[in-house]
Design an enzyme around this catalytic site. Structure first.
Site, short mmCIF file in Angstrom:
data_model
loop_
_atom_site.label_atom_id
_atom_site.label_comp_id
_atom_site.label_asym_id
_atom_site.label_seq_id
_atom_site.Cartn_x
_atom_site.Cartn_y
_atom_site.Cartn_z
N HIS A 123 0.99 -1.22 0.15
CA HIS A 123 0.05 -0.09 -0.15
C HIS A 123 0.94 1.36 0.13
O HIS A 123 2.13 0.94 0.46
CB HIS A 123 -0.69 -0.04 1.33
CG HIS A 123 -1.93 0.97 1.42
ND1 HIS A 123 -1.51 2.19 1.60
CD2 HIS A 123 -3.16 0.83 1.29
CE1 HIS A 123 -2.73 2.90 1.92
NE2 HIS A 123 -3.76 1.99 1.45
N ASP A 200 2.88 -4.22 8.28
CA ASP A 200 1.76 -3.54 8.19
C ASP A 200 0.47 -4.61 8.13
O ASP A 200 0.25 -5.46 7.31
CB ASP A 200 1.76 -2.71 6.47
CG ASP A 200 0.39 -2.37 6.47
OD1 ASP A 200 -0.62 -2.52 7.14
OD2 ASP A 200 0.27 -1.77 5.14
N GLN A 203 -4.67 -5.00 7.01
CA GLN A 203 -5.70 -5.94 6.62
C GLN A 203 -5.62 -7.31 7.49
O GLN A 203 -6.35 -8.50 6.99
CB GLN A 203 -5.51 -6.32 5.03
CG GLN A 203 -5.51 -5.19 4.42
CD GLN A 203 -7.12 -4.43 4.34
OE1 GLN A 203 -7.81 -5.03 4.60
NE2 GLN A 203 -6.77 -3.19 4.32
N LYS A 226 -10.30 -0.44 10.55
CA LYS A 226 -10.42 -1.82 9.93
C LYS A 226 -10.65 -2.93 11.17
O LYS A 226 -10.51 -3.92 10.42
CB LYS A 226 -9.18 -1.92 9.29
CG LYS A 226 -9.27 -0.99 7.87
CD LYS A 226 -7.97 -1.25 7.13
CE LYS A 226 -7.40 -0.20 6.16
NZ LYS A 226 -8.18 0.66 5.28
N CYS A 364 -4.83 2.34 -3.68
CA CYS A 364 -3.75 2.84 -3.07
C CYS A 364 -2.34 1.83 -3.15
O CYS A 364 -1.66 1.82 -2.38
CB CYS A 364 -3.87 3.13 -1.93
SG CYS A 364 -5.20 4.57 -1.37
#
Lengths: 406, 146
Positions: A123, A200, A203, A226, A364
């Site tokens: 991303h 990261d 998700q 999220k 993104c």
């Protein structure tokens, strides 16, 4: 195992509405998840009953607010399996978490000639902060390539690793393709050359059980919104020794121990990184969201979402006009696709008309789109409150695309 | 389906399938790129302006049906217009999409009327105006022989 999705759906008020005259099908969970009533109520309760600044007053409301905020730190620590609450920094979101790490490492760790590795899947939030760090320090950004299925090429990764590698920054789960990267192995390899590993987790956190100590990552970041929580809050986990060595990110109240015009000393972890009034209500809401996820069970969620994913992939495979983008073996419930002859935006508008919310665009991840030779995809991303019936409605909506663009 | 037909009228579907003036223009005098950073849609617009008159116009790029059809229709409308007329067409078209009252001079926007349905979809207005913003950029830019 019986996963009572109908009962779970009762916890999410927003799901029970019609959009464009059709039952809402919310398949844009990778952009943001919906919030259970308990989170909404916690925010309401906080502002109705407990609102006060933290770490400031001795009055009752301030003590209540401070206690709830500190409990949120502990909840987050336990949720991630971190060793200490000092290792949990509340940020604005994943983006700020990565920026914080990149900024601080650029300040007193990275130097000219060093290398930072990111993957081609990332991303923008896990690319641009590192580019800024490179500009500041003269270190180099190197990209770990992927195959056509959207999987990181592990042998290429190993080739790129060297004593020059100081940081490896990779997504746990790709937001655009759903690929679940083998981060445990990648972290171990990064450590062999002495590199710091930044994950990261935006998700991943609402979809599988995370234990930062098992992973042995140096930093792990995610966003509250999220993860069923409010917007405006994120979490940065960092190993204590690293956080301690890092300079502050921003100056202000709360992050200081003592201020004089001659010299200022900084507060203990985690407050050293929290300048100004923190996102108190959001932290409290996030803690309720994390408790809620645990009450459902991350293992049960992962298993159920995999069933939904398999069902969706089988249905999509019956439609020759659909081309899947990204077909990793190990993947989460995120499906990117192209509709033959129809731009993703048009697919999105037609699906919206059928009550189905999906994301359309470059997600993104422009370098990834370029690598895959596409400018935009449609992306359906699922959560544990979605159902097979909703997938059926989604497939019916996709069939409408053909009717419009006949 | 009725609402969708408002958005995706036959003319739009047709221009999306077979965009007019879809090529690079050799010997163009003006050029601009339009980029919608939200979705990655990209268009290159070529103009051949002689004595303030748009003699030839063409475009290239990739985008959704709305942006492609809008660009295609735009090129059809622009041929033979002078720069001032083109600017006026832009403002009338922009007003149509943003739901503002069009000026009362009886502006004829002809086929562009098929894009009126876009105003019900605010997220798509940028798609419909992408080529038009490139047009304004191209006309305001210095002459180019890129």
């Amino acid at each position: 195992m019986l996963f009572d999705v109908e009962k779970i759906r009762q916890d999410f008020p927003i799901l029970h509405q019609h959009v464009q005259g059709k039952p809402l099908v919310y398949f844009d969970n990778a952009a943001t998840t919906q919030k259970p009533a308990c989170v909404i109520e916690a925010l309401q309760h906080y502002y109705a009953c407990d609102n006060a600044n933290v770490h400031r007053g001795v009055h009752t409301l301030s003590e209540r607010s401070t206690k709830s905020y500190e409990n949120a730190l502990k909840t987050t620590q336990h949720f991630l399996g971190a060793g200490s609450e000092k290792e949990i920094i509340f940020t604005k979101g994943t983006t700020e978490g990565i920026n914080l790490v990149a900024y601080c490492l650029a300040k007193n760790y990275l130097k000219e000639g060093d290398e930072i590795l990111v993957s081609c899947l990332e991303h923008h939030a896990n690319i641009v902060p590192w580019q800024l760090a490179c500009e500041q320090t003269g270190c180099r950004l190197k990209v770990i390539p992927i195959n056509d299925q959207g999987e990181i090429l592990q042998e290429e990764y190993e080739k790129l690793l060297s004593s020059k590698t100081k940081v490896v920054a990779i997504a746990h789960v790709s937001n655009a393709l759903g690929t679940i990267n083998p981060i445990e192995k990648m972290i171990a390899l990064a450590h062999q050359v002495g590199a710091i590993c930044v994950i990261d987790g935006a998700q991943a956190v609402a979809h599988q059980k995370i234990n930062v100590q098992t992973l042995d990552c140096d930093f792990y970041v995610f966003s509250g919104h999220k993860t069923l929580g409010p917007t405006g809050i994120g979490v940065l986990y960092g190993k204590y020794d690293l956080l301690k060595k890092m300079p502050p990110y921003q100056g202000g109240g709360d992050m200081i121990r003592e201020v004089s015009f001659e010299k200022t000393t900084y507060n203990d972890l985690p407050y050293k990184f929290e300048a100004g009034t923190p996102p108190i209500s959001a932290a409290i809401g996030l803690a309720v969201a994390l408790h809620y996820l645990e009450s459902i069970g991350l293992a049960a969620i992962a298993e159920y979402e995999q069933i939904l994913l398999d069902y969706m992939l089988v249905q999509l495979a019956k439609m020759p006009e659909i081309k899947l983008i990204g077909q990793a073996k190990h993947r989460g419930a995120i499906v990117s696709f192209l509709y033959e002859g129809v731009h993703a935006h048009d697919v999105g508008s037609i699906l919206d008309h059928e009550g189905v919310a999906i994301r359309n665009g470059h997600h993104c991840a422009m370098p990834l789109m370029k690598r895959l030779g596409v400018s935009a995809t449609s992306r359906a991303s699922l959560a544990f409150y979605n159902t097979q019936e909703e997938i059926d409605q989604f497939i019916r909506a996709l069939k409408k695309v053909k009717e419009v663009f006949n | 389906m009725s609402g969708l037909r408002e958005l995706y009228q036959e003319v739009i579907i047709d221009h999306n399938k077979c965009p007019r003036n879809f090529c690079k223009l050799s010997g163009h005098s003006h050029y601009a790129e339009g980029l919608n950073p939200l979705c990655g849609d990209r268009i290159s617009l070529y103009l051949d302006i002689q004595q303030d008159k748009i003699e030839r116009v063409s475009f290239e790029g990739s985008g959704c049906a709305i942006s492609t059809a809008s660009a295609s229709l735009m090129t059809e409308m622009l041929k033979g217009k002078d720069v001032e007329e083109a600017k006026k067409l832009f403002s009338v078209f922009h007003a149509l999409l943003t739901g503002q009252e069009a000026s009362d001079e009886g502006d004829d926007i002809g086929k562009l009327q098929v894009l009126a349905g876009v105003k019900e979809y605010p997220a798509r207005v940028k798609c419909a105006t992408l080529a038009w913003h490139a047009l304004m950029d191209a006309m305001s830019g210095a002459e180019t022989h890129g």
